[in-house]
Design an enzyme around this catalytic site. Structure first.
Site, PDB file in Angstrom:
ATOM      1  N   HIS A   1      -7.451  -5.298   5.442  1.00 27.92           N
ATOM      2  CA  HIS A   1      -6.285  -5.942   4.854  1.00 27.92           C
ATOM      3  C   HIS A   1      -6.501  -6.155   3.368  1.00 27.92           C
ATOM      4  CE1 HIS A   1      -2.579  -8.319   4.944  1.00 27.92           C
ATOM      5  NE2 HIS A   1      -3.183  -9.129   4.086  1.00 27.92           N
ATOM      6  N   SER A   2      -5.510  -5.759   2.562  1.00 26.38           N
ATOM      7  CA  SER A   2      -5.539  -5.899   1.110  1.00 26.38           C
ATOM      8  C   SER A   2      -6.766  -5.163   0.572  1.00 26.38           C
ATOM      9  CB  SER A   2      -5.499  -7.383   0.718  1.00 26.38           C
ATOM     10  OG  SER A   2      -5.158  -7.537  -0.639  1.00 26.38           O
ATOM     11  N   MET A   3      -7.656  -5.822  -0.169  1.00 25.49           N
ATOM     12  CA  MET A   3      -8.868  -5.147  -0.639  1.00 25.49           C
ATOM     13  C   MET A   3      -9.586  -4.448   0.504  1.00 25.49           C
ATOM     14  SD  MET A   3     -12.278  -6.876  -2.225  1.00 25.49           S
ATOM     15  CE  MET A   3     -13.819  -5.969  -2.332  1.00 25.49           C
TER      16      MET A   3
ATOM     17  N   SER B   1      -3.854  -2.051   5.534  1.00 28.73           N
ATOM     18  CA  SER B   1      -2.838  -3.103   5.510  1.00 28.73           C
ATOM     19  C   SER B   1      -2.710  -3.736   4.126  1.00 28.73           C
ATOM     20  CB  SER B   1      -3.219  -4.179   6.548  1.00 28.73           C
ATOM     21  OG  SER B   1      -2.395  -5.314   6.439  1.00 28.73           O
TER      22      SER B   1
END
Length: 242
Positions: free
Chosen positions: A86-88, A113
């Site tokens: 998720h993200s990074m 994500s």
């Protein structure tokens, strides 16, 4: 397990579902996913250096971080596995998948994500003054309200966020090879930048599908059941994309 990788629950014969957190996050962020998916997957989650219970020094270089995860995970990759970030963590999962595929290890799938594609140039936020940086992270809903309202405690937690932001901001893809494993791109409907640039992920995989959920950048924390249902639906068969 290694300090870098945490397992929720007991070992099982289920497919490994390996999670990589957002900037400033650590393994605990994925416990709700574990609770929802434990009957189908054995959930593992990264505990980045300097985050959570991991007392190793912070790492602000994404390639080095991925190499550390690779070394920690290789002994675990003796059965089917899925990478989720998720993200990074989405960039971490993608880059790790590239490296594993180059060595003949293919995830059943990679779920990326809430992050723009690797070739997107990202604004430099890691060098912002503390107050401005803290306000930006709070605006992403990446910090619990009880922490956001305690500036003294917040200052203690800012270094991991700053280190992670730098790692993501300074990452430049050197390997342009698209993934052969199927890739699923998850985004929250209100996450404007990630939704705007989502189509750019198509060039980074041979089999790519797109999924949307209610909420913004941190939709994962508020829409755990919908995300879990989507993951279950995706993996009801060995391969869902052709």
């Amino acid at each position: 397990m290694d300090d870098l990788i945490k397992r929720f629950g007991k070992p099982s014969d289920h497919t490994h579902f390996i999670c990589f957190p957002f900037a400033g996050g650590y393994s605990a962020a994925f416990r709700p996913l574990h609770d929802s998916l434990q009957d189908r997957f054995e959930v593992l989650a990264a505990e980045p250096p300097g985050h959570g219970s991991n007392r190793l020094p912070l790492v602000d270089d994404l390639e080095r971080l991925v190499s550390m995860y690779e070394a920690a995970l290789l002994p675990q990759l003796h059965k089917p596995f899925i990478l989720f970030g998720h993200s990074m963590g989405g960039i971490v999962a993608f880059r790790l998948a590239q490296i594993l595929e180059s060595k003949g290890l293919f995830p059943e799938a990679v779920i990326v994500s809430a992050v723009q594609p690797p070739d997107i140039k990202r604004p430099i936020r890691s060098q912002m003054e503390d107050d401005a940086f803290a306000n930006y992270v709070i605006g992403l809903n990446g910090i619990p309200p009880e922490l956001a309202n305690n500036r003294e405690m917040l200052e203690f937690f800012l270094p991991p966020f700053r280190s992670d932001f730098k790692a993501l901001e300074t990452f430049r893809p050197s390997d342009m090879t698209p993934l052969q494993s199927e890739m699923h791109i998850f985004n929250g409907n209100e996450d404007e930048a990630c939704v705007r640039d989502a189509d750019g992920w198509a060039r980074w995989g041979e089999k790519v599908a797109f999924h949307r959920f209610p909420g913004g950048h941190m939709y994962l924390l508020s829409e755990t059941e919908q995300v879990s249902d989507a993951i279950r639906s995706i993996f009801t068969s060995a391969s869902t994309l052709t």
